[in-house]
Every structure is written in C-alpha cells, then in structure tokens.
Design a protein around this motif. Structure first.
Motif, PDB file in Angstrom:
ATOM      1  N   ASP A 127     -12.731  17.946   4.416  1.00  0.00           N
ATOM      2  CA  ASP A 127     -13.917  18.777   4.249  1.00  0.00           C
ATOM      3  C   ASP A 127     -14.996  18.440   5.277  1.00  0.00           C
ATOM      4  OD1 ASP A 127     -15.531  20.756   2.982  1.00  0.00           O
ATOM      5  OD2 ASP A 127     -16.673  19.118   2.078  1.00  0.00           O
ATOM      6  N   LEU A 128     -15.142  17.159   5.582  1.00  0.00           N
ATOM      7  CA  LEU A 128     -16.246  16.754   6.453  1.00  0.00           C
ATOM      8  C   LEU A 128     -15.930  16.854   7.938  1.00  0.00           C
ATOM      9  CD1 LEU A 128     -17.615  13.630   4.517  1.00  0.00           C
ATOM     10  CD2 LEU A 128     -18.407  16.005   4.431  1.00  0.00           C
ATOM     11  N   LYS A 129     -14.647  16.878   8.236  1.00  0.00           N
ATOM     12  CA  LYS A 129     -14.191  16.805   9.622  1.00  0.00           C
ATOM     13  C   LYS A 129     -14.974  17.696  10.587  1.00  0.00           C
ATOM     14  CE  LYS A 129      -9.964  18.254  10.454  1.00  0.00           C
ATOM     15  NZ  LYS A 129      -8.496  18.255  10.234  1.00  0.00           N
ATOM     16  N   LEU A 130     -15.114  18.953  10.245  1.00  0.00           N
ATOM     17  CA  LEU A 130     -15.775  19.881  11.155  1.00  0.00           C
ATOM     18  C   LEU A 130     -17.234  20.124  10.805  1.00  0.00           C
ATOM     19  CD1 LEU A 130     -12.928  22.538  11.513  1.00  0.00           C
ATOM     20  CD2 LEU A 130     -13.363  20.499  12.895  1.00  0.00           C
ATOM     21  N   LYS A 131     -17.679  19.515   9.723  1.00  0.00           N
ATOM     22  CA  LYS A 131     -19.029  19.820   9.232  1.00  0.00           C
ATOM     23  C   LYS A 131     -20.097  18.825   9.650  1.00  0.00           C
ATOM     24  CE  LYS A 131     -18.007  21.959   4.732  1.00  0.00           C
ATOM     25  NZ  LYS A 131     -18.049  21.625   3.295  1.00  0.00           N
ATOM     26  N   VAL A 132     -19.712  17.571   9.841  1.00  0.00           N
ATOM     27  CA  VAL A 132     -20.763  16.571  10.058  1.00  0.00           C
ATOM     28  C   VAL A 132     -20.778  16.075  11.496  1.00  0.00           C
ATOM     29  CG1 VAL A 132     -20.619  15.848   7.640  1.00  0.00           C
ATOM     30  CG2 VAL A 132     -19.392  14.530   9.369  1.00  0.00           C
ATOM     31  N   PRO A 133     -21.982  15.701  12.000  1.00  0.00           N
ATOM     32  CA  PRO A 133     -22.082  15.200  13.363  1.00  0.00           C
ATOM     33  C   PRO A 133     -21.367  13.866  13.536  1.00  0.00           C
ATOM     34  CG  PRO A 133     -24.249  15.219  12.288  1.00  0.00           C
ATOM     35  CD  PRO A 133     -23.276  15.781  11.311  1.00  0.00           C
ATOM     36  N   ARG A 134     -20.813  13.680  14.711  1.00  0.00           N
ATOM     37  CA  ARG A 134     -20.129  12.421  15.025  1.00  0.00           C
ATOM     38  C   ARG A 134     -21.068  11.604  15.899  1.00  0.00           C
ATOM     39  NH1 ARG A 134     -13.963  14.768  15.907  1.00  0.00           N
ATOM     40  NH2 ARG A 134     -13.933  15.836  13.886  1.00  0.00           N
ATOM     41  N   THR A 135     -21.553  10.530  15.342  1.00  0.00           N
ATOM     42  CA  THR A 135     -22.566   9.732  16.033  1.00  0.00           C
ATOM     43  C   THR A 135     -22.080   8.291  16.143  1.00  0.00           C
ATOM     44  OG1 THR A 135     -23.666   9.264  13.965  1.00  0.00           O
ATOM     45  CG2 THR A 135     -24.416  11.203  15.153  1.00  0.00           C
ATOM     46  N   MET A 136     -22.985   7.416  16.634  1.00  0.00           N
ATOM     47  CA  MET A 136     -22.567   6.030  16.811  1.00  0.00           C
ATOM     48  C   MET A 136     -23.440   5.088  15.992  1.00  0.00           C
ATOM     49  SD  MET A 136     -21.351   5.825  20.780  1.00  0.00           S
ATOM     50  CE  MET A 136     -22.872   6.307  21.565  1.00  0.00           C
ATOM     51  N   ALA A 137     -22.776   4.149  15.367  1.00  0.00           N
ATOM     52  CA  ALA A 137     -23.470   3.108  14.611  1.00  0.00           C
ATOM     53  C   ALA A 137     -22.773   1.805  14.930  1.00  0.00           C
ATOM     54  CB  ALA A 137     -23.371   3.384  13.117  1.00  0.00           C
ATOM     55  N   VAL A 138     -23.561   0.755  15.085  1.00  0.00           N
ATOM     56  CA  VAL A 138     -22.988  -0.575  15.301  1.00  0.00           C
ATOM     57  C   VAL A 138     -23.279  -1.362  14.025  1.00  0.00           C
ATOM     58  CG1 VAL A 138     -23.153  -2.689  16.640  1.00  0.00           C
ATOM     59  CG2 VAL A 138     -23.243  -0.469  17.800  1.00  0.00           C
ATOM     60  N   ILE A 139     -22.237  -1.698  13.287  1.00  0.00           N
ATOM     61  CA  ILE A 139     -22.476  -2.282  11.966  1.00  0.00           C
ATOM     62  C   ILE A 139     -22.510  -3.811  11.979  1.00  0.00           C
ATOM     63  CG2 ILE A 139     -21.468  -0.230  10.877  1.00  0.00           C
ATOM     64  CD1 ILE A 139     -19.105  -1.936  10.017  1.00  0.00           C
ATOM     65  N   ASP A 140     -22.064  -4.411  13.089  1.00  0.00           N
ATOM     66  CA  ASP A 140     -22.131  -5.871  13.211  1.00  0.00           C
ATOM     67  C   ASP A 140     -22.421  -6.153  14.686  1.00  0.00           C
ATOM     68  OD1 ASP A 140     -21.944  -8.545  12.740  1.00  0.00           O
ATOM     69  OD2 ASP A 140     -19.746  -8.602  12.646  1.00  0.00           O
ATOM     70  N   PRO A 141     -23.710  -6.133  15.040  1.00  0.00           N
ATOM     71  CA  PRO A 141     -24.088  -6.009  16.453  1.00  0.00           C
ATOM     72  C   PRO A 141     -23.983  -7.275  17.308  1.00  0.00           C
ATOM     73  CG  PRO A 141     -26.015  -5.818  15.012  1.00  0.00           C
ATOM     74  CD  PRO A 141     -24.860  -6.100  14.128  1.00  0.00           C
ATOM     75  N   LEU A 142     -23.685  -7.047  18.568  1.00  0.00           N
ATOM     76  CA  LEU A 142     -23.719  -8.077  19.599  1.00  0.00           C
ATOM     77  C   LEU A 142     -24.522  -7.468  20.763  1.00  0.00           C
ATOM     78  CD1 LEU A 142     -22.817 -10.716  20.959  1.00  0.00           C
ATOM     79  CD2 LEU A 142     -20.711  -9.537  21.658  1.00  0.00           C
ATOM     80  N   LYS A 143     -25.509  -8.222  21.218  1.00  0.00           N
ATOM     81  CA  LYS A 143     -26.381  -7.694  22.263  1.00  0.00           C
ATOM     82  C   LYS A 143     -25.713  -7.754  23.636  1.00  0.00           C
ATOM     83  CE  LYS A 143     -31.020  -7.970  23.942  1.00  0.00           C
ATOM     84  NZ  LYS A 143     -32.223  -8.755  24.021  1.00  0.00           N
ATOM     85  N   VAL A 144     -25.908  -6.691  24.410  1.00  0.00           N
ATOM     86  CA  VAL A 144     -25.374  -6.648  25.775  1.00  0.00           C
ATOM     87  C   VAL A 144     -26.534  -6.303  26.711  1.00  0.00           C
ATOM     88  CG1 VAL A 144     -23.872  -5.379  27.366  1.00  0.00           C
ATOM     89  CG2 VAL A 144     -23.050  -5.946  25.068  1.00  0.00           C
ATOM     90  N   THR A 145     -26.698  -7.102  27.785  1.00  0.00           N
ATOM     91  CA  THR A 145     -27.718  -6.791  28.780  1.00  0.00           C
ATOM     92  C   THR A 145     -27.012  -6.282  30.036  1.00  0.00           C
ATOM     93  OG1 THR A 145     -29.102  -8.537  27.901  1.00  0.00           O
ATOM     94  CG2 THR A 145     -29.682  -7.715  30.084  1.00  0.00           C
ATOM     95  N   ILE A 146     -27.482  -5.166  30.536  1.00  0.00           N
ATOM     96  CA  ILE A 146     -26.881  -4.596  31.739  1.00  0.00           C
ATOM     97  C   ILE A 146     -27.765  -5.002  32.911  1.00  0.00           C
ATOM     98  CG2 ILE A 146     -26.125  -2.470  32.866  1.00  0.00           C
ATOM     99  CD1 ILE A 146     -25.591  -1.503  29.947  1.00  0.00           C
TER     100      ILE A 146
END
Ligand code: ATP
Ligand code: MG
Length: 540
Positions: free
Chosen positions: A333-352
């Motif tokens: 049901d949700l496949k085509l209905k909801v936005p696909r976004t990004m979440a980091v649930i256990d973060p590690l910091k990266v400096t570019i």
C-alpha cells in the motif's frame, strides 16, 4: 467509490439465495462488539466482512454495543471502537446499545416464564454448573425446575426489583437437561448484579446473559444475517430456540466463520487488557499490539488492513495466518504513496575535507512514482552516515565504505575515506573523506564504479529524531519478547522537520516509518518503524 472486493464465499451464497428466493428484500448485518477493550485486527476482519457484504448487496450494517456486562465495560471503549470503525472507513447505518433493549428483553424473558419455559433457580453458580454435567455426563434436573409459573413470575419480578443479593438466584431457560448439547441444558438467562452500568446507570440490577441477549438483539433490529465466529456454532440451537420461544417477529440467521488468528501476537481483548494494565506495553495503542489503534499509531493504513482481511477471506475452518502477510500488504500500500527520504538512525560523522560550500541537490521523492516530484536536499562538508556502513577491515564482498574505498552518497557524490578518527577508547568517532565533483548524481559519470551506494544526512541542518524499531510482541516460544522494542537516536533530512503525527516515509534501506502521534513533541521527532523493506513473504 472504492471498489469492494469480497472474495466469493459461502456467506455470499446464502445471501444470494435469500435475496433470490424473496426471503429478504434487503440484508441487514451488524458488528456487535462488547465494549470491554479496544478492538484488534480480528475484529477488523469481522467489521470488514459485515460492512463489505452489506455494501455489495445494497443492504445496511448496524453498530451495536453488546453491553450486557457492566462489570467489564466502559465508555472509553465505546468511544475508541467508534473511532476505529470510522478510521477503517466505514459508516454504520444506525447505532444501538444492547442496553437500550433491557426493558424489552426483560418482557421477553417474562414471556418464557409465563409459558413455563424459564424458572428461577436459587442454587449457587457452582452447583448449577456441576448439575449441567459434561460431554460424558448428562445433566441433572433440580428441585427449582419444578417451581410453579406463579412462583417464577413472582421471584423474577423480585429479582428485577432488587430484592435479592448478587449471586443468590438466576433465571434459567427450561429446555432439556439431557441434551447432548450442553448449551441446551437450561442455560442461565439472567443474573443479579448490583452494578452501575455505563449507559443505564442504576436502573437495572439484573443483566441478561449473552446467549439470551444476542439473538433477541439481532431480532429486534431485524438483522437478517448474524455473522459470528466458529466457536458459536454449538450455540446456534439455543440462538434459534430463544428467537422462536420469545415470539420474535423477525427471524435472524446465525452464520459462523473462522476467527482470524495470527502468529507472534496476542488477539484477545482480555489478554491485551492484562498487558496494558500491567504496563508491559505503552497503552492500548502501543505500536506492537494488533489493536486498530496500535496499528494506526504504528503507521498501518486502513487500505492495508482491508486488503489483508479481504485476501485472508472468509472460511469455515480455522487457520493461523502468518503476521508477515499483514506486513506484505502495508508495504504494497505504501510503496507508491509515500516519499522515499533518508534517515541515519545510528550516526557517524563524516567531514569532507576538500569541500567548503553548501549546495542544494535535487532528489526524486519516489523512483517508482514520478508524480511525487522532487525535493532539494542540502549537501555540505559535514554529513552523517550510518555507523554500520563503515568498517575498518572489510570482509569479502563488502559493498560500503572502508579506508581507501570510494562509495556513492545517494543523490550526491562519490566520497573516498582517507582517515579514521578515534576517541581515547578506540571508538571510531569521525571519518575524513574527500569528494569528487565529477561524480555528481545524474551527471552520467561512468569512469569509475563506486563500492556501493550509502545514505546520509547533511549535518548542519539535520533534524534530530528518535527511531523505534519493533519486533513481534510474542516470540517463537510463545513468550513475551523482551526485545520487541529497540530505540535509537539519529537524524533525518531537514525538509522533514515539519512532519505531522502519522506522516509516513520510506527511509532508504531502513523501511517504512511513521511519525509517532503520542511522543512527538516540538523539536523532538519520534518515528515508529512500520515495517522493514524486505520480507521473504510471497502471496500465492
Ligand atoms: P475478544 O476475545 O478479543 O474479546 P470477542 O469475540 O469476545 O473477542 P466481541 O467484542 O464479543 O469480542 O466481538 C465482536 C465481534 O467481533 C464478534 O462478532 C466476534 O465474533 C468478532 N471477532 C472477535 N475476534 C475476532 C477474530 N479474531 N476474528 C474474527 N472475528 C472476530
Ligand atoms: Mg467477548
């Protein structure tokens, strides 16, 4: 209007026959919950069957609270049940309470008394139960069974008038103590309970028993097809007996179907209430529970629940449904209905280290549904990636980041890891990477292949969030699963900061999530994982 897909089943055949033969011009079904708890997915199945059938055949469906036991019932439950039915998308034709019929039920019971078909029994509940016998032991007729009609009229009237104590007497139907069906061995039809009722207050101190009350309620409302679960099959003779002997004008037909039973969960209001009362879960709407309110809070949709129930279908034999089947339908049901976004649930910091701007990158909202458009996500020299997406010494086939490796950041650039920074305990706290401006997503860059694609969130604008990941409430051994909730803290994209309760997203690689409607506060988003992305479940 939504297309109703009721799979062809035996109940439909009965209804078609009854309409064709002219037995009924219009069908009336009902959903009759006892307001002694919040309703669950099993009740949803009954709701869906009743409302779908009425809709398909141009009939109607009543909602009736079967409130004949004031001890266990409460208006909180009445309200939650109405709310849940509406949320599922159904509107009842009329609303009733069994307690509205107490007067009529009493009068009908008096008809039985006057016909010599009911008597007042002064025995203790234990004695009555013992005398009713067992499957192998026939019932025994006691002395009270011989009481005169006059005495019974008098005693039953006094019972109603409050002259006796709780438990001191009951009214029983006089049928057949020798019947092979124990339900027919003079069942109790009224008991004394000096309890305040949530609808009728202190007006009544005698209350009808289910087997007597239910057929009368159905008949009074003109229900044509009274659908109930299989355990009532043995009660059908008593149902018909009361309709006939109480001189009901309208004759409903009881039809039984299989209960919905599901793996790894609890499906009984009584057991659910115990868990709620003992604080094992966070209320009736705990996202681990199969209650409608729990499923809603978890992020399930009415459509997913209906598709599931319709796929399970109606049958005459009990079976255990895999909970993964329900999960399958919410993904679909949700496949085509909801936005696909990004979440980091256990973060590690990266400096570019070779970048010091901030830019906005365009990202598609749903690769499988172009109509959902695109959004802009910020990119800067500070981002978070998932801790588990980096490893110092990669095993074979590791398709993520490691020292010296290059991966694609979803919707952005390739980054390469050059340095690993650790704290005094040796824990990795930061990665130093470089990016390659030639590799921007959508640029068609083909010269090198990255070692996989990982998700990320830009750090300066990242929105902190809590993530609640759920396992089944009951484990494989049938015990309470102690690890049914895992909480993590991380970040989501800044464009999600104004999310409202129950807003749903698909987080890249993590699955479908919904904003919690209870614990989300200003500045603190809480997400419940509805379901992970993959499952081995296949619908036949
Ligand atoms: P519980 O044991 O969870 O309290 P119940 O059957 O006692 O369930 P009721 O409020 O009496 O709950 O039920 C209302 C309607 O819902 C009844 O018609 C009942 O048959 C139906 N129902 C309850 N549980 C299920 C289930 N698991 N599958 C299908 N129908 C159900
Ligand atoms: Mg019940």
């Amino acid at each position: 209007m939504e297309e109703v897909k009721v799979s062809s089943n035996f109940i439909k055949k009965i209804i078609i026959d009854d309409l064709e033969s002219g037995k009924h011009e219009k069908i009336i079904t009902r959903f009759p919950p006892e307001p002694n708890g919040y309703i669950h997915i099993g009740h949803a199945k009954a709701i869906i069957i009743n409302f779908d059938l009425a809709e398909e055949f141009g009939g109607k469906t009543n909602l009736r609270f079967d409130d004949t036991n004031p001890v266990k019932e409460d208006v909180e439950y009445v309200e939650s049940i109405m709310n849940d039915i509406k949320w599922l998308g159904y509107e009842w034709d009329s609303l009733h309470y069994a307690s509205d019929y107490f007067e009529e039920m009493y009068n009908r019971a008096m008809i039985l008394v006057k016909k010599g078909l009911a008597y007042v029994d002064d025995s203790t509940p234990e004695k009555i139960s013992e005398e009713r016998g067992t499957l192998t032991k026939t019932g025994i007729e006691n002395e009270y069974r011989k009481r005169s009609i006059e005495d019974n009229v008098d005693l039953f009237t006094k019972m109603k008038n409050g002259e006796y104590e709780d438990g001191s007497r009951v009214l029983r139907a006089k049928i057949d103590m020798g019947s092979p069906n124990i339900n027919m061995r003079d069942p109790v039809i009224y008991r004394i309970a000096h309890k305040t009722h949530h609808q009728t207050g202190d007006k009544w101190c005698i209350y009808p028993m289910y087997d007597f009350a239910h057929p009368l309620e159905d008949a009074i409302e003109g229900i044509t097809h009274s659908l109930c679960t299989l355990e009532f099959e043995d009660h059908r003779p008593i149902y018909d007996w009361f309709v006939e002997n109480c001189d009901m004008e309208s004759v409903p037909r009881q039809i039984e179907f299989a209960r919905l039973e599901m793996t790894n969960t609890v499906m009984s209001k009584r057991k659910l209430k115990l868990m709620v009362d003992e604080g094992v879960v966070d209320g009736w709407d705990d996202p681990r529970l199969p209650t409608i309110s729990g499923l809603r809070r978890r992020g399930y949709t009415p459509e997913a629940i209906k598709d599931f129930a319709r796929a399970v279908g109606v049958s005459k034999s009990n079976s255990l449904i895999d909970s993964m089947m329900l999960e399958h339908f919410v993904r679909e049901d949700l496949k085509l209905k909801v936005p696909r976004t990004m979440a980091v649930i256990d973060p590690l910091k990266v400096t570019i280290t070779n970048y010091d701007e901030i830019e906005l990158l365009e990202a598609e909202n749903n690769q499988e549904n172009e109509e959902m458009g695109t959004r802009m996500i910020p990119f800067s020299n500070e981002i978070y990636i998932e801790k588990e997406d980096f490893i110092e010494e990669p095993p074979k086939k590791w398709k993520r980041l490691y020292p010296g490796a290059e991966v694609r950041l979803k919707h952005a650039y390739f980054i390469k890891c050059n340095e690993v920074i650790k704290d005094e305990n040796g824990e990795i706290i930061e990665l130093k990477c470089t990016y390659d401006p030639m590799t921007k997503s959508g640029s068609g860059f083909k010269e090198r292949k990255p070692n996989g694609t990982i998700h990320w969130v830009e750090a300066k604008k990242a929105v902190p969030a809590e993530f609640r990941l759920y396992g089944s409430i009951i484990d494989e051994d049938g015990e309470l699963n102690k690890e049914s909730l895992v909480v993590t803290h991380g970040f989501v994209e800044d464009n999600m900061k104004d999310s409202k309760p129950i807003d749903k997203y698909q987080f890249f690689r993590h699955g479908y999530f919904a904003v919690d409607n209870k614990d989300t506060k200003e500045g603190q988003l809480v997400f419940n994982r509805i379901v992970s992305l993959k499952s081995s479940y296949r619908v036949k």
